[in-house]
Design a protein around this motif. Structure first.
Motif, PDB file in Angstrom:
ATOM      1  N   UNK A  93       5.415  19.174   2.634  1.00 43.02           N
ATOM      2  CA  UNK A  93       4.642  18.886   1.422  1.00 43.02           C
ATOM      3  C   UNK A  93       3.324  19.648   1.519  1.00 43.02           C
ATOM      4  N   UNK A  94       3.212  20.726   0.770  1.00 41.32           N
ATOM      5  CA  UNK A  94       2.065  21.620   0.896  1.00 41.32           C
ATOM      6  C   UNK A  94       1.041  21.369  -0.197  1.00 41.32           C
ATOM      7  N   UNK A  95      -0.224  21.194   0.202  1.00 40.21           N
ATOM      8  CA  UNK A  95      -1.347  21.079  -0.722  1.00 40.21           C
ATOM      9  C   UNK A  95      -2.273  22.260  -0.436  1.00 40.21           C
ATOM     10  N   UNK A  96      -2.398  23.182  -1.380  1.00 41.61           N
ATOM     11  CA  UNK A  96      -3.155  24.410  -1.157  1.00 41.61           C
ATOM     12  C   UNK A  96      -4.658  24.142  -1.140  1.00 41.61           C
ATOM     13  N   UNK A  97      -5.391  24.967  -0.391  1.00 40.08           N
ATOM     14  CA  UNK A  97      -6.849  24.830  -0.311  1.00 40.08           C
ATOM     15  C   UNK A  97      -7.506  25.064  -1.661  1.00 40.08           C
ATOM     16  N   UNK A  98      -6.944  25.981  -2.461  1.00 38.24           N
ATOM     17  CA  UNK A  98      -7.507  26.226  -3.789  1.00 38.24           C
ATOM     18  C   UNK A  98      -7.387  24.981  -4.666  1.00 38.24           C
ATOM     19  N   UNK A  99      -6.294  24.256  -4.520  1.00 38.91           N
ATOM     20  CA  UNK A  99      -6.118  23.007  -5.264  1.00 38.91           C
ATOM     21  C   UNK A  99      -7.181  21.993  -4.862  1.00 38.91           C
ATOM     22  N   UNK A 100      -7.422  21.878  -3.566  1.00 33.31           N
ATOM     23  CA  UNK A 100      -8.426  20.937  -3.070  1.00 33.31           C
ATOM     24  C   UNK A 100      -9.805  21.299  -3.609  1.00 33.31           C
ATOM     25  N   UNK A 145       0.817  -1.215   0.000  1.00 33.94           N
ATOM     26  CA  UNK A 145       0.000   0.000   0.000  1.00 33.94           C
ATOM     27  C   UNK A 145       0.848   1.262   0.000  1.00 33.94           C
ATOM     28  N   UNK A 146       2.110   1.172   0.454  1.00 31.96           N
ATOM     29  CA  UNK A 146       2.961   2.353   0.469  1.00 31.96           C
ATOM     30  C   UNK A 146       3.241   2.830  -0.947  1.00 31.96           C
ATOM     31  N   UNK A 147       3.329   1.909  -1.904  1.00 26.47           N
ATOM     32  CA  UNK A 147       3.537   2.321  -3.290  1.00 26.47           C
ATOM     33  C   UNK A 147       2.371   3.171  -3.775  1.00 26.47           C
ATOM     34  N   UNK A 148       1.154   2.747  -3.454  1.00 29.38           N
ATOM     35  CA  UNK A 148      -0.021   3.491  -3.896  1.00 29.38           C
ATOM     36  C   UNK A 148      -0.131   4.824  -3.161  1.00 29.38           C
ATOM     37  N   UNK A 149       0.260   4.854  -1.881  1.00 26.29           N
ATOM     38  CA  UNK A 149       0.201   6.111  -1.129  1.00 26.29           C
ATOM     39  C   UNK A 149       1.172   7.129  -1.716  1.00 26.29           C
ATOM     40  N   UNK A 150       2.419   6.725  -1.951  1.00 26.41           N
ATOM     41  CA  UNK A 150       3.410   7.665  -2.478  1.00 26.41           C
ATOM     42  C   UNK A 150       3.069   8.093  -3.899  1.00 26.41           C
ATOM     43  N   UNK A 151       2.498   7.173  -4.692  1.00 23.37           N
ATOM     44  CA  UNK A 151       2.068   7.549  -6.042  1.00 23.37           C
ATOM     45  C   UNK A 151       0.947   8.576  -5.974  1.00 23.37           C
ATOM     46  N   UNK A 152       0.014   8.387  -5.049  1.00 20.88           N
ATOM     47  CA  UNK A 152      -1.083   9.353  -4.884  1.00 20.88           C
ATOM     48  C   UNK A 152      -0.543  10.706  -4.423  1.00 20.88           C
ATOM     49  N   UNK A 153       0.410  10.694  -3.502  1.00 22.26           N
ATOM     50  CA  UNK A 153       0.994  11.948  -3.017  1.00 22.26           C
ATOM     51  C   UNK A 153       1.751  12.645  -4.141  1.00 22.26           C
ATOM     52  N   UNK A 154       2.457  11.886  -4.951  1.00 22.28           N
ATOM     53  CA  UNK A 154       3.182  12.451  -6.094  1.00 22.28           C
ATOM     54  C   UNK A 154       2.207  13.118  -7.055  1.00 22.28           C
ATOM     55  N   UNK A 155       1.044  12.502  -7.246  1.00 27.91           N
ATOM     56  CA  UNK A 155       0.043  13.027  -8.167  1.00 27.91           C
ATOM     57  C   UNK A 155      -0.620  14.281  -7.594  1.00 27.91           C
ATOM     58  N   UNK A 156      -1.041  14.228  -6.339  1.00 29.74           N
ATOM     59  CA  UNK A 156      -1.775  15.347  -5.746  1.00 29.74           C
ATOM     60  C   UNK A 156      -0.883  16.572  -5.566  1.00 29.74           C
ATOM     61  N   UNK A 157       0.389  16.357  -5.280  1.00 29.90           N
ATOM     62  CA  UNK A 157       1.307  17.482  -5.139  1.00 29.90           C
ATOM     63  C   UNK A 157       1.657  18.107  -6.479  1.00 29.90           C
ATOM     64  N   UNK A 158       1.204  17.490  -7.574  1.00 30.72           N
ATOM     65  CA  UNK A 158       1.440  18.057  -8.890  1.00 30.72           C
ATOM     66  C   UNK A 158       2.845  17.875  -9.394  1.00 30.72           C
ATOM     67  N   UNK A 159       3.565  16.854  -8.874  1.00 28.36           N
ATOM     68  CA  UNK A 159       4.940  16.639  -9.316  1.00 28.36           C
ATOM     69  C   UNK A 159       5.005  16.057 -10.728  1.00 28.36           C
ATOM     70  N   UNK A 160       3.871  15.638 -11.264  1.00 25.92           N
ATOM     71  CA  UNK A 160       3.848  15.086 -12.626  1.00 25.92           C
ATOM     72  C   UNK A 160       3.424  16.133 -13.646  1.00 25.92           C
ATOM     73  N   UNK A 161       3.554  17.407 -13.307  1.00 26.81           N
ATOM     74  CA  UNK A 161       3.156  18.470 -14.237  1.00 26.81           C
ATOM     75  C   UNK A 161       3.967  18.390 -15.532  1.00 26.81           C
ATOM     76  N   UNK A 185      -5.843  12.269   0.853  1.00 25.88           N
ATOM     77  CA  UNK A 185      -4.810  13.294   1.000  1.00 25.88           C
ATOM     78  C   UNK A 185      -5.378  14.701   0.916  1.00 25.88           C
ATOM     79  N   UNK A 186      -6.576  14.845   0.368  1.00 27.73           N
ATOM     80  CA  UNK A 186      -7.195  16.167   0.271  1.00 27.73           C
ATOM     81  C   UNK A 186      -7.880  16.583   1.571  1.00 27.73           C
ATOM     82  N   UNK A 187      -8.022  15.651   2.507  1.00 21.24           N
ATOM     83  CA  UNK A 187      -8.642  15.973   3.794  1.00 21.24           C
ATOM     84  C   UNK A 187      -7.752  16.939   4.574  1.00 21.24           C
ATOM     85  N   UNK A 188      -8.372  17.882   5.254  1.00 20.91           N
ATOM     86  CA  UNK A 188      -7.637  18.950   5.937  1.00 20.91           C
ATOM     87  C   UNK A 188      -6.651  18.396   6.965  1.00 20.91           C
ATOM     88  N   UNK A 189      -7.065  17.399   7.745  1.00 18.45           N
ATOM     89  CA  UNK A 189      -6.180  16.855   8.768  1.00 18.45           C
ATOM     90  C   UNK A 189      -4.908  16.276   8.183  1.00 18.45           C
TER      91      UNK A 189
END
Length: 940
Positions: A598-605, A453-469, A584-588
């Motif tokens: 690792x910052x995820x902006x509220x506007x992005x969410x 599951x760690x592979x899927x978590x880090x892949x999701x974090x990579x995606x949500x942080x926009x590192x694949x732009x 990962x989009x949850x505020x907590x």
């Protein structure tokens, strides 16, 4: 005598007062309180733990100075290691290098996650209670991270009093005589402070009162120039071993984690067996521990991961989440567990240059977690994209090494490889050839993520942080930052933009005015693509026949016992990937990630949420298998966004979870998600048939029942206890249809149920098929029907009801103001009894109601075919696998007799042909049962 007594009493009180105010005792008490504090993440285990009850000593090996850099592999070398296993206390036993005027310097090192901080916490607590290191009167622990923040020059004594005021001017730290031999200094996390042992850079000092920089004080302590009698324990990561010259280290010791299944089992036992004191929970926890131990003994991938105590913590936290979730516990999500896990291990960690001893460690640094996302997360994302879980050494070099150019980047990469890479990736143990150290040139060692599951978590974090732009998206972001920092001077703005895009383009398209909108459009499109990816991954067609994600997580930890489940897709399913993206989009979780750099902006969410709602609503217009629907509920639960949940559920009118193995967390998820909807929201159907529901699970589901019109609870366990609960809870809800079929109510259970009927006047359809009512239950039901005026349809098929009880029940239904249909098939009724039932079903001429009650007792009605013959056969085929087959076959033969008699009464050729058609259907059903091949349920 009285004067002597008074003097003795005063002296005794003075001695006691001095003992109470002894600085060492104060120090012990305060240290115990400080180090007893558990991180917030430990509260998810229910708060029943203390450092003493949950600690398991990891393996500590003493290493020779020449072999200190020979790192141990968790899977291959630890078990056969020739190095002696020691305790921290044994490391301070006298040696040849030790003398009365010279203390020991012990360097304790290990990789991330091996348990350094836990060992230090337990060591301090044991010293406070006097159970270890009793030869040291004073233990003074320091955090090197704190010391590195101090820029003001200070003396050793002021440094101690700054952290521990009660030790101010303590004689043990005065430097007089050899009193310091009773002092042990502890410096935790030495890699976080700058140490320079060169004489030309760090002056010598032997005075504890002389003000120096904190790093200089530590260097002089290690040199044995300052308080040489004192002993020192230093902990550090692998990459910082050479920061202290070998001549200043008396002993090297390496923390190697849990090298054998017995240590791992002890850890699991200390965590999972102490629930809430309930016997049932302890029995379940013991069963989980046994399954874990079996998996560890097979030297599975889990055993390789649990070599690190950190992954033992993650395993326990996940199992606690899956099996011991209850309505009284605070909201906890799977994404939150993984985020907390990373915060525990990487909170505040930075990746310094590490170029040498004279380079400031934190002069130029970046978040270690962000570095993990950009390297290991990139590898994980590539694996999820192309459905791969294992990677060769060449691929690791490609993704982790990247295109390094500067010396600083090379040093950072070296530190990362030494300290962190093995934390996430482990050698694959699925194939014997990958365990061999003598690999041929063509056989590359394969690596997998320590926990899938760690592979899927880090892949999701990579995606949500926009590192694949894309390059264009990154370019527009750079231009946006430049515009934000520019003045209002148009010329300055044009000069900045000209660095990115030629000026002639502005002359043609006037992009100076259009750019803000263009940038916003591109950025919104990127957020929309994230939402689209989440929805697409959520409803992959090839993954539709996999088990739901929570079962997959459990199997990855406990293994699969018994026959292997059939896999319908060739590639590896990554169904947790979109769920982690939502979580990962949850505020907590965003707050915790912010602490990790690792910052995820509220506007992005907000943009992702808006796009996600559209995609989810569109996908839910298509029928979904129960497993996919369960995954959707988990996604909405992980998101923790009540508004989005309500908007998505507004498009759902039926939740069919047939054959889903309901567990505490799944029931909690279902109730939590439905509780987000407004009171006016109602489900047309909630199908929980064959879900193995128990008493405790039903209690968690009551909030979900409040939103349901048609409730199907077929085949749940512990039926009698559940019906007792149903009397006080379920029948107070606004359900208009309830199916309790296939539950053995027995006489007492049926009596309890029937007492509850009058309490819910909104119930219109009640199915009690195959519940063991019997004649007594049917007669009791007949007496109480008039008290429930809203009932319209009653199903008591397959209940061992005889002629007399059936006739009485039909008479009661005929007199009822609203009942129009009664199901009585598959009951032991005689031919005479069936004919009487059809006659009784027609209202008498003098009846005030003038209604007809349809009685379904067979596929025939007298000498005619029943209009409902096909539904009756469908019910039999659907339940053939769970009912008594011999009894069903006997009833089908009775149907054939009824059909043969009815066909002989017909004069019309077409009616006889119709009878033949029905006979064929009954014979096919009978043939299916005789071949002992139960019918397959179809996923709608």
């Amino acid at each position: 005598y009285s004067m002597l007594h008074s003097t003795v009493r005063s002296y005794t009180l003075m001695v006691r007062w001095k003992k109470v105010l002894d600085p060492i005792d104060i120090h012990r008490r305060k240290l115990f309180l400080w180090f007893s504090h558990l991180p917030q993440e430990e509260k998810q285990f229910g708060g029943y733990f203390s450092p003493e009850t949950m600690h398991v000593d990891p393996l500590i090996l003493e290493r020779n100075p020449e072999e200190r850099l020979g790192l141990l592999s968790p899977c291959l070398q630890t078990k056969n290691s020739s190095f002696p296993s020691v305790t921290v206390e044994q490391l301070f036993e006298p040696t040849d290098a030790w003398s009365e005027d010279r203390g020991l310097n012990v360097l304790l090192y290990g990789a991330v996650g091996t348990g350094k901080s836990t060992v230090i916490r337990k060591l301090v607590l044991d010293w406070c209670t006097g159970t270890t290191l009793a030869n040291f009167k004073l233990l003074v622990p320091f955090s090197c991270e704190d010391l590195n923040q101090l820029s003001k020059m200070t003396s050793l004594r002021d440094l101690v009093s700054r952290k521990y005021l009660h030790l101010k001017k303590h004689p043990l730290l005065s430097g007089e005589g050899n009193q310091a031999k009773d002092v042990l200094f502890l410096f935790n996390g030495m890699e976080k402070i700058q140490l320079d042992f060169r004489i030309g850079s760090t002056e010598l000092c032997s005075d504890p009162n002389e003000a120096l920089l904190p790093g200089v004080v530590v260097v002089n302590l290690l040199r044995k120039y300052l308080l040489p009698e004192a002993s020192i324990l230093v902990t550090t990561r692998l990459s910082a071993l050479d920061r202290i010259p070998q001549k200043y280290v008396s002993r090297y010791a390496q923390i190697c984690g849990f090298s054998d299944p017995d240590r791992q089992r002890a850890y699991f036992t200390s965590r999972l067996l102490q629930q809430s004191g309930k016997t049932a929970h302890n029995q379940e926890a013991q069963a989980l521990i046994e399954l874990l131990y079996l998996s560890l003994q097979r030297e599975s991938q889990l055993a390789a991961a649990c070599f690190l105590p950190s992954y033992c913590w993650l395993t326990c936290a996940t199992l606690h989440f899956l099996h011991f979730t209850n309505v009284n516990a605070p909201i906890r999500t799977l994404t939150g567990i993984y985020t907390s896990f990373l915060r525990l291990n990487f909170g505040g960690e930075v990746l310094g240059t590490g170029a040498g001893t004279n380079v400031p460690i934190q002069g130029h640094h970046s978040s270690l977690m962000l570095y993990v996302v950009r390297t290991v997360g990139k590898l994980a994302f590539d694996g999820v994209t192309y459905k791969r879980t294992s990677f060769s050494e060449r691929e690791l070099e490609q993704w982790i090494g990247g295109k390094t150019k500067t010396d600083e980047e090379l040093h950072q990469l070296a530190m990362f490889r030494t300290d962190v890479l093995d934390f996430f990736l482990a050698p694959c143990v699925g194939n014997e050839k990958y365990l061999s150290q003598d690999l041929s040139e063509n056989d590359e060692r394969r690596y997998v993520f320590a926990v899938p599951a760690m592979q899927e978590y880090l892949a999701a974090l990579y995606m949500v942080l926009g590192e694949n732009k894309s390059a264009l998206e990154k370019l527009t972001r750079q231009v946006s930052v430049a515009i934000g920092q520019a003045t209002e001077d148009v010329n300055a703005l044009m000069n900045i933009l000209s660095k990115f895009i030629p000026l002639r383009i502005f002359a043609i398209f006037n992009l100076l005015k259009l750019f803000p909108k263009l940038f916003e459009k591109i950025r919104s499109r990127n957020k929309g693509s994230i939402a689209k990816t989440m929805a697409a991954e959520m409803f992959r067609t090839e993954d539709s026949y996999n088990e739901d994600v929570l079962d997959q997580v459990e199997q990855s930890l406990l293994g699969v016992h018994g026959p292997q489940p059939k896999q319908y897709s060739e590639g590896q399913p990554f169904e947790l990937y979109p769920i982690f993206m939502g979580g990962l989009l949850h505020y907590g979780n965003r707050v915790l990630l912010q602490q990790l750099g690792c910052s995820i902006q509220s506007s992005t969410v907000a943009q992702i949420t808006l796009a996600l709602r559209k995609y989810l609503v569109r996908e839910l217009s298509k029928p979904q298998p129960p497993e996919e629907l369960m995954d959707l509920l988990v996604l909405l639960y992980e998101f923790q966004n009540p508004r989005l949940t309500a908007e998505v559920l507004a498009s759902i009118r039926a939740i069919r979870l047939t054959n889903i193995r309901m567990t505490p967390i799944k029931c909690f998820v279902l109730s939590s998600v439905l509780s987000c909807t407004p009171p006016s929201y109602h489900l047309e159907e909630l199908d929980l048939s064959s879900c193995l529901l128990t008493h405790d699970l039903l209690q968690m589901l009551w909030p979900a029942f409040r939103h349901t019109h048609n409730l199907n609870l077929s085949l749940f366990h512990d039926a009698l206890a559940n019906v007792i609960i149903a009397r006080t809870e379920m029948f107070h809800q606004s359900n208009v249809s309830s199916r309790l079929c296939d539950n053995p109510l027995l006489d007492s259970g049926a009596h309890t149920l029937l007492e509850s009927l009058p309490k819910n006047q909104s119930l219109t359809h009640l199915s009690l098929m195959h519940t063991g009512l019997g004649d007594r239950g049917a007669l009791d039901l007949a007496k109480r029907l008039q008290q429930h005026t809203g009932l319209q349809e009653l199903n008591v098929a397959y209940n061992n009801i005889g002629d007399n009880a059936a006739l009485t029940l039909v008479d009661a239904c005929r007199e009822h103001p609203s009942i129009h249909t009664v199901h009585l098939y598959l009951n032991p009724l005689s031919d005479v009894g069936k004919k009487s039932l059809y006659v009784r079903g027609v209202a008498r001429g003098h009846s005030s109601s003038g209604r007809r009650v349809k009685v379904l007792a067979s596929v025939t009605e007298g000498s005619d075919i029943s209009e409902d013959w096909h539904p009756i056969l469908s019910v039999i085929r659907e339940n053939a696998s769970s009912w008594d087959r011999e009894r069903i076959k006997q009833q089908l033969k009775v149907f054939l007799t009824d059909l043969e008699w009815g066909r002989q009464q017909q004069q019309s050729f077409w009616k006889r042909l119709h009878f033949r058609k029905v006979e064929k259907g009954v014979k096919q059903t009978l043939q299916m049962l005789e071949k002992d091949t139960p019918s397959k349920r179809s996923h709608k």
